[in-house]
Design an enzyme around this catalytic site. Structure first.
Site, PDB file in Angstrom:
ATOM      1  N   LYS A 159     -28.447 -16.022  17.662  1.00 39.67           N
ATOM      2  CA  LYS A 159     -28.252 -14.743  18.346  1.00 39.67           C
ATOM      3  C   LYS A 159     -27.882 -13.704  17.297  1.00 39.67           C
ATOM      4  CE  LYS A 159     -28.145 -12.272  22.135  1.00 39.67           C
ATOM      5  NZ  LYS A 159     -29.416 -11.853  22.756  1.00 39.67           N
ATOM      6  N   ASP A 186     -25.479 -27.341  22.446  1.00 39.61           N
ATOM      7  CA  ASP A 186     -24.873 -28.029  23.584  1.00 39.61           C
ATOM      8  C   ASP A 186     -25.541 -27.586  24.881  1.00 39.61           C
ATOM      9  OD1 ASP A 186     -23.182 -29.541  25.113  1.00 39.61           O
ATOM     10  OD2 ASP A 186     -21.354 -28.460  24.606  1.00 39.61           O
TER      11      ASP A 186
END
Length: 341
Positions: free
Chosen positions: A179, A236
Site C-alpha cells: 500500500k 494474513d
C-alpha cells in the site's frame, strides 16, 4: 530416523493432527514423532507458560514440526498465542509463511458458475516483521484520551529475502502487494526490494498491486494469481481470502519456513474451533495437506503428490466431513484419504 515435533494444541487441533500423523505414518518413511502434548491452554492456565525454553529446544532439534491449533476461549490474553506460535516463528526465524490455495472441487467454490474457478496460487507472507512484532505501546490507556501505537516494522534484510523466496518458487509470475501510495516508507522499501529481485529473475513475470485492488481481484478472478508476496498483515488477510475462494478454510494448509535452514513448522489454518471440539466434525484435510507440504520439503515429492491426489479423490467422491458436503466424522474422513493413497 527423521524426527518430527508434533504439537497437537487446543480444540480440534489434537483431532486433526492425529489424522495427519496417521497419514504420514502410512507411507512407512521411518519418521519419528516427538509429541509435545503438554503445550496447550491447560498448561498456560496452570503455569502462565505454555511453551518453555526446553520445548523450543526440542522443536528446534527436530527436522520439522507439525502443529494442530492454538486458542482456547478460557484464555482471553493474546500472550498465550504469541507465546507459542509467534515465539516459534520469531525464535526459529521462520520468515516465510507459505499458504497455497488450490480448489479441490468446483462444487466447493463460492464463485458463480460462469466465473473462472481453477484456483491454484500461493500467498507468501513475511512472517517475522510487520505489525505482528509487538512493537508499540499505549499512553493514557483506558481513558478517552488514550493513544495506541503499533509499529509496522520492515527491514531491508527481511523484505528482500522473502521477496527473493517468492521468485524462486514461482511458476510464471510474482505479484507483490503493498500500500505504498498510503504507507510511504515501508512501501518504498518493499518496492525497491521487489524491483531488485525482479531484475535477478528476468524469466519470471513481475506485477504489482495495491492491497485493496489485490483483495478485489482475488475475489473476482483468483485464477490470475500464481505467487503473491506481501507483508505480515496484508498476507494474513489475503491468504484467508484465497482460502475462501478455493473452497473454505477447512482445507487450507500452511507452512512457516526458514528455507536456508530447511526447517518448517506446518499447520492447518482453521484454528482451534472450540465450538466443534470433541464432536468429531472437524475437517482433517487442512492438517493432512499441511503434512503433504512437510513431505515435499523433506524431499519426498512422490509421496506428497500421492497425498494431494488422495485428498482430491476423497473430496471428489464426497467422502468428507459435513463442511465439505459429506457425512463422515474426522476419523473416517482421514481413513477415506488413506484408502486412496
Amino acid at each position: 530416523m527423521t524426527r518430527i515435533a508434533v504439537i497437537p494444541g487446543d480444540g480440534i487441533g489434537p483431532e486433526v493432527v492425529e489424522q495427519a500423523v496417521m497419514t504420514l505414518d502410512a507411507f512407512g518413511l521411518g519418521l519419528d514423532f516427538d509429541h509435545l502434548d503438554h503445550v496447550n491452554a491447560g498448561t498456560y492456565l496452570r503455569t502462565g507458560v505454555a511453551l518453555c525454553d526446553e520445548d523450543v529446544a526440542r522443536v528446534a532439534a527436530s527436522r520439522s514440526a507439525l502443529l494442530g491449533a492454538i486458542g482456547d476461549p478460557r484464555v482471553a490474553s493474546p500472550a498465550y498465542g504469541r507465546g507459542v506460535l509467534l515465539r516459534l516463528r520469531f525464535e526459529l526465524d521462520l520468515y516465510v509463511n507459505h499458504r497455497p490455495a488450490r480448489l479441490l472441487s468446483d462444487r466447493l467454490s463460492p464463485l458463480r458458475p460462469d466465473r473462472p474457478r481453477a484456483v491454484d496460487c500461493v500467498v507468501i507472507r513475511e512472517n517475522t516483521e510487520g505489525l505482528y512484532t509487538g512493537m508499540g505501546g499505549a499512553l493514557r490507556a483506558g481513558g478517552e484520551h488514550e493513544i495506541a501505537l503499533d509499529i509496522d516494522l520492515s527491514t531491508h534484510r527481511g523484505t528482500s529475502r522473502v521477496v527473493e523466496h517468492a521468485f524462486t518458487i514461482a511458476r510464471r509470475e510474482v505479484c507483490m502487494v503493498d500500500k505504498a501510495n498510503a504507507v510511504e516508507h515501508g512501501g518504498s522499501l518493499w518496492q525497491r526490494c521487489w524491483r531488485a529481485a525482479a531484475a535477478r529473475h528476468p524469466d519470471v513475470a513481475a506485477r504489482h498491486l495495491y492491497v485493496d485492488a489485490a483483495a478485489m481481484r482475488m475475489v473476482t478472478d483468483p485464477t490470475g494469481f500464481d505467487v503473491v508476496v506481501t507483508n505480515n498483515s496484508y498476507g494474513d488477510i489475503l491468504s484467508d481470502v484465497a482460502s475462501a475462494v478455493a473452497g473454505g478454510i477447512g482445507t487450507a494448509a500452511s507452512a512457516n519456513l526458514n528455507p536456508e535452514r530447511g526447517f518448517g513448522l506446518y499447520e492447518p489454518v482453521h484454528g482451534s474451533a472450540p465450538d466443534i471440539a470433541g464432536t468429531r466434525a472437524a475437517n482433517p484435510v487442512g492438517a493432512i495437506l499441511s503434512a503433504g507440504l512437510l513431505l515435499a520439503d523433506l524431499g519426498h515429492t512422490a509421496e506428497a503428490a500421492a497425498l494431494r491426489n488422495a485428498v482430491d479423490l476423497a473430496v471428489a467422491d464426497g467422502e468428507t466431513t459435513p463442511d465439505l458436503g459429506g457425512s463422515l466424522d474426522t476419523g473416517k474422513a482421514g481413513q477415506a484419504v488413506r484408502a486412496r493413497l
